[in-house]
Scaffold this active site. Structure first.
Site, PDB file in Angstrom:
ATOM      1  N   LYS A  13      27.278   9.730   5.919  1.00  0.00           N
ATOM      2  CA  LYS A  13      26.697   8.800   5.041  1.00  0.00           C
ATOM      3  C   LYS A  13      25.720   7.949   5.646  1.00  0.00           C
ATOM      4  O   LYS A  13      26.086   7.370   6.836  1.00  0.00           O
ATOM      5  CB  LYS A  13      27.729   7.946   4.452  1.00  0.00           C
ATOM      6  N   ASP A 140      34.592   3.353   1.323  1.00  0.00           N
ATOM      7  CA  ASP A 140      33.412   4.228   1.323  1.00  0.00           C
ATOM      8  C   ASP A 140      33.678   5.604   0.535  1.00  0.00           C
ATOM      9  O   ASP A 140      32.669   6.578   0.352  1.00  0.00           O
ATOM     10  CB  ASP A 140      33.180   4.589   2.702  1.00  0.00           C
TER      11      ASP A 140
END
Length: 290
Positions: A13, A140
């Site tokens: 990410k 996340d």
């Protein structure tokens, strides 16, 4: 996939932008971030088994040795409990993303585990339901479940999927410096941050918009690990990047280029000069389907 083996990519990410506001009363920080995923990351493989087990491989997995409550296993147990089943799985994590690197590696691994076990156990749960379950595991993880270009708000739980998004060409660099997210936020809070001001992404004029946006955690991360400054410097000198920035809470940084060839040339130059660093040319957009 072969037989009853299921493989899921846990894509790294990258926070192209990251605005962070002062902590709420519950001590969580509101944020606003444009997030994309690399065509590179870890790999989760699952097979049927009587219980839940986890094995590791890859150089980056050494930092996880001895962890008795790895986020991958926590995600598996949470899904098992939510589904009310006793089915097990042998889970294998091939680790490439450095630990504590600002690339969401642990969250990506947990998300890939949820996707893989959802298929293995034939639960057929929609991704929205998996994301709701994941909120209690890590901020996340819901974003990593989608692994698509998106805007994260709230504390990471408010996700807006973006439309068509042309891939960006970049290089991700990590100098092997683990950075504590908790310590970065402690330093950030010590600077008496202001209330969050949000900024909607301008996808029609993305390069100019990105250049004007910050990573609000970068100054705090630099105070924790001054070596990040060198990472930014070597990236800025590699080819002619249009943007150089730290991802997440650090210490990984990235540079964006106008073409895949330019990013590969820059990565080759950096890898030759810095053989002990993690240097990866990537396309940034949706995560890998491998």
């Amino acid at each position: 996939m072969t037989g009853s083996e299921i493989v899921e990519c846990a894509s790294a990410k990258v926070n192209l932008t990251l605005r962070v506001g002062r902590a709420r009363e519950d001590r969580y920080h509101p944020l606003d971030s444009l997030v994309v995923f690399a065509d590179w990351g870890d790999t989760i493989t699952v097979r049927p088994a009587a219980g839940l087990t986890l094995t590791l491989s890859g150089e980056a997995s050494r930092a996880l040795a001895g962890e008795g409550n790895n986020l991958v296993l926590r995600a598996a147990r949470a899904l098992q409990h939510a589904a009310g089943i006793r089915a097990g799985a042998a889970i294998h994590l091939e680790k490439r993303i450095p630990v504590s690197a600002g690339l969401g590696g642990g969250s990506a691994d947990a998300a890939a585990t949820l996707r893989a076990l959802n298929r293995l156990w034939q639960l057929d749960l929609p991704v929205e339901e998996l994301a709701h379950l994941a909120c209690d595991l890590g901020a996340d993880i819901p974003a990593c479940l989608y692994s698509r270009p998106l805007r994260m708000r709230g504390i990471g739980d408010w996700i807006e999927l973006l439309g068509e998004f042309a891939p960006l060409f970049g290089v991700i660099v990590n100098a092997g410096i683990p950075v504590s997210t908790a310590e970065v936020f402690r330093r950030f809070d010590a600077g008496a941050p202001a209330k969050l001001t949000e900024s909607a992404p301008d996808l029609q004029n993305l390069p100019a918009w990105l250049a004007a946006e910050p990573n609000d955690l970068e100054p705090a991360a630099l105070s924790v690990a001054p070596e990040i400054a060198r990472t930014l410097e070597v990236l800025a000198a590699a080819g002619q990047p249009g943007l150089v920035r730290m991802s997440g809470s650090g210490a990984s940084c990235f540079a964006l280029y106008t073409s895949l060839d330019a990013s590969r040339q820059a990565a080759a130059m950096l890898a030759a000069a810095l053989p002990d660093w993690t240097v990866v040319p990537v396309q940034l957009g949706a995560g890998s389907d491998d």
